[in-house]
Design an enzyme around this catalytic site. Structure first.
Site, PDB file in Angstrom:
ATOM      1  N   GLU A  80      46.597  39.415  44.340  1.00  0.00           N
ATOM      2  CA  GLU A  80      46.580  40.143  43.064  1.00  0.00           C
ATOM      3  C   GLU A  80      46.601  41.654  43.301  1.00  0.00           C
ATOM      4  O   GLU A  80      47.344  42.388  42.641  1.00  0.00           O
ATOM      5  CB  GLU A  80      45.328  39.779  42.249  1.00  0.00           C
ATOM      6  N   CYS A 104      39.480  35.945  42.311  1.00  0.00           N
ATOM      7  CA  CYS A 104      38.061  36.158  42.601  1.00  0.00           C
ATOM      8  C   CYS A 104      37.534  37.252  41.674  1.00  0.00           C
ATOM      9  O   CYS A 104      38.303  37.934  40.979  1.00  0.00           O
ATOM     10  CB  CYS A 104      37.873  36.547  44.069  1.00  0.00           C
TER      11      CYS A 104
END
Length: 158
Positions: A80, A104
């Site tokens: 990401e 996360c």
């Protein structure tokens, strides 16, 4: 905003297409144990950026480092963050597609800060999702607090 789960056959083909593109991008990772990928998509459904987990550009992908978990974790950029950092435009209103599971908590705060409004992830049980379960749960809570829509796609029916 609450997370939603959908069967892959009940959603638009774009979800299917971008989840599998994120899976393809994950194959670019040199990490021998975990391969993650992400695709950031504009509202007009064109691709803005892709990312996979790996070392920064200036750090050599040596087998010694990749096979040493402690050293590898110190150097690895999550998929990401790689996609966000590689983007050459503002990401406000965009959608992020993940593989093989939810972001996360650390990536979630960056996703929120970048202006991404929707995160789409597969809903599958695997080693990755089991290892990152706590961080993914916190990420989902952060997304809810920030109003980021979370969509899970049941890939087992694909």
């Amino acid at each position: 905003m609450k997370s939603q789960a959908y069967d892959i056959h009940s959603v638009s083909k774009k979800y299917f297409r971008f989840i599998y593109l994120a899976q393809h991008v994950s194959d670019w990772s040199k990490d021998p144990s975990t391969k993650t990928g992400c695709v950031i998509v504009r509202p007009d459904t064109t691709v803005a950026a892709v990312g996979y987990n790996g070392f920064p550009r200036a750090i050599k992908d040596s087998k010694e480092l990749l096979n040493n978990r402690e050293e590898k974790y110190k150097r690895t950029i999550h998929c990401e963050m790689n996609a966000i950092l590689s983007s050459r435009e503002r990401l406000e209103g965009y959608t992020l597609y993940n593989w093989p599971g939810q972001s996360c908590d650390r990536c979630a705060v960056h996703i929120i800060q970048s202006g991404i409004v929707k995160v789409v992830s597969p809903k599958i049980e695997n080693d990755f999702t089991n290892r990152w379960k706590e961080q993914a749960k916190l990420a989902e809570e952060l997304f809810a607090e920030a109003g980021v829509e979370v969509v899970y796609i049941n890939m087992e029916s694909a």
